[in-house]
Scaffold this active site. Structure first.
Site, mmCIF file in Angstrom:
data_model
loop_
_atom_site.group_PDB
_atom_site.id
_atom_site.type_symbol
_atom_site.label_atom_id
_atom_site.label_comp_id
_atom_site.label_asym_id
_atom_site.label_seq_id
_atom_site.Cartn_x
_atom_site.Cartn_y
_atom_site.Cartn_z
ATOM 1 N N ARG A 154 0.842 -1.203 0.000
ATOM 2 C CA ARG A 154 0.000 0.000 0.000
ATOM 3 C C ARG A 154 0.876 1.252 0.000
ATOM 4 N NH1 ARG A 154 -2.743 -3.114 4.164
ATOM 5 N NH2 ARG A 154 -4.864 -3.706 3.534
ATOM 6 N N LYS A 178 -2.975 -1.612 7.792
ATOM 7 C CA LYS A 178 -4.109 -1.017 8.486
ATOM 8 C C LYS A 178 -4.190 -1.573 9.906
ATOM 9 C CE LYS A 178 -6.917 0.067 4.438
ATOM 10 N NZ LYS A 178 -8.202 -0.125 3.750
ATOM 11 N N HIS A 249 -2.538 2.314 -6.428
ATOM 12 C CA HIS A 249 -3.453 1.188 -6.237
ATOM 13 C C HIS A 249 -3.574 0.351 -7.518
ATOM 14 C CE1 HIS A 249 -5.524 0.044 -2.642
ATOM 15 N NE2 HIS A 249 -6.543 -0.434 -3.342
ATOM 16 N N ARG A 252 -0.923 -2.151 -7.304
ATOM 17 C CA ARG A 252 -1.304 -3.147 -6.286
ATOM 18 C C ARG A 252 -2.344 -4.123 -6.866
ATOM 19 N NH1 ARG A 252 -2.025 -4.177 -0.608
ATOM 20 N NH2 ARG A 252 -4.207 -4.159 0.057
ATOM 21 N N HIS A 275 -5.511 -7.811 3.520
ATOM 22 C CA HIS A 275 -6.956 -7.586 3.627
ATOM 23 C C HIS A 275 -7.511 -8.295 4.856
ATOM 24 C CE1 HIS A 275 -7.612 -6.738 -0.960
ATOM 25 N NE2 HIS A 275 -7.272 -5.657 -0.289
ATOM 26 N N TYR A 284 -10.976 -9.599 -7.409
ATOM 27 C CA TYR A 284 -10.017 -10.028 -8.415
ATOM 28 C C TYR A 284 -10.492 -11.270 -9.167
ATOM 29 C CZ TYR A 284 -7.194 -6.645 -6.015
ATOM 30 O OH TYR A 284 -6.764 -5.481 -5.460
#
Length: 305
Positions: A154, A178, A249, A252, A275, A284
């Site tokens: 990220r 995160k 992104h 990514r 995630h 995806y």
């Protein structure tokens, strides 16, 4: 409204200290709550006695200003805020249920744009032709783009990398995603060569203990690059191609899509991307299925012409 602002500030502190959210995420919550604060102040609504009708009016007031997807994010921020208020016993169960049960707007999720390995390598090669950059900046920008593409990292993770986080012997980096959750990301040999060439140019390779606390990507004053600077570097280079989006992104997304096309399991990709929810990774599968359908259309004798 002083009471609301006081609770809002305490909530933002809670997100930082207890949840470990990044500054970028906290700023997003703050902006969303400010939208809400303006609405309830203007309409003289008691925030601690909110009703579904009030939320509907709030949503209606933003129509034409923000997209359904953006309102879904605002609503999510509000629900988290009200859960905090309930936890602090500042609202009752009825008020919490009013906002918890308010439906999120439906919107069509856009499919991620992704690039081939050949496209990315051409972009990296073209950086050498940029006469506005010195050799150091060229090598830095090349390393940034390839690290995004080869690791799926990220943006906020990339700008936070310290030299102590890098293991060149095993081509891996320790990152904090995160919620400040730690994970390991890998990079390929080409990216490794670019990173080492860049570090040699700024006299930080071989890595020595005295420099461990230095950031990987820095400006001329040895300060960590800002998010906006890295975004600009990536966008300026990706704009050479006809894409739906040009930011970090996109690289990514490309990393994840190539893994899935190579047979890597969706659970493994979830772990590599950091995630929390599998649903975030499952988009995806739609991308690759879409590509498969297009291939069948063009190649199959019964396909659409």
């Amino acid at each position: 409204m002083k009471e609301f602002e006081k609770n809002k500030n305490e909530f933002l502190i809670f997100l930082e200290k207890d949840r470990g959210y990044s500054n970028q995420t906290i700023e997003s919550y703050s902006r969303d709550l400010s939208l809400y604060s303006n609405f309830i102040q203007k309409n003289k609504i008691q925030y601690n006695k909110i009703k579904k009708d009030d939320i509907f009016k709030f949503q209606s007031s933003l129509e034409g200003q923000i997209s359904p997807r953006s309102f879904a994010r605002v609503l999510s921020a509000l629900k988290t805020f009200y859960k905090f208020l309930h936890m602090e016993r500042l609202i009752d169960d009825i008020t919490l249920n009013e906002i918890k049960s308010y439906p999120s707007p439906k919107y069509k999720k856009s499919m991620p744009t992704f690039l081939s390995k050949e496209q990315v390598e051409k972009i990296v090669e073209k950086i050498n032709l940029n006469e506005n950059l010195d050799d150091q900046a060229k090598k830095r920008d090349q390393a940034i783009i390839m690290l995004f593409f080869s690791s799926g990292i990220r943006l906020n993770e990339l700008i936070s990398i310290k030299l102590s986080d890098i293991d060149f012997s095993d081509n891996k980096i320790k990152v904090f995603g995160k919620g400040k959750k730690q994970r390991i990301v890998n990079f390929d040999s080409y990216t490794k060569d670019l990173m080492i060439q860049y570090l040699k140019m700024i006299e930080k390779y071989p890595l020595v203990k005295e420099l461990y606390n230095n950031n990987l990507f820095v400006d001329k004053k040895n300060k960590a690059l800002k998010e906006r600077k890295v975004q600009t570097i990536v966008m300026n280079n990706l704009k050479q191609l006809s894409l739906a989006s040009y930011g970090p992104h996109t690289l990514r997304h490309s990393f994840a899509t190539h893994l899935l096309n190579s047979g890597v399991s969706i659970k493994s990709i979830q772990s590599l991307l950091g995630h929390e929810s599998l649903s975030s990774t499952q988009i995806y599968t739609h991308v690759t299925l879409g590509n498969l359908k297009e291939t069948i259309k063009k190649a199959h004798p019964r396909g659409e012409k």
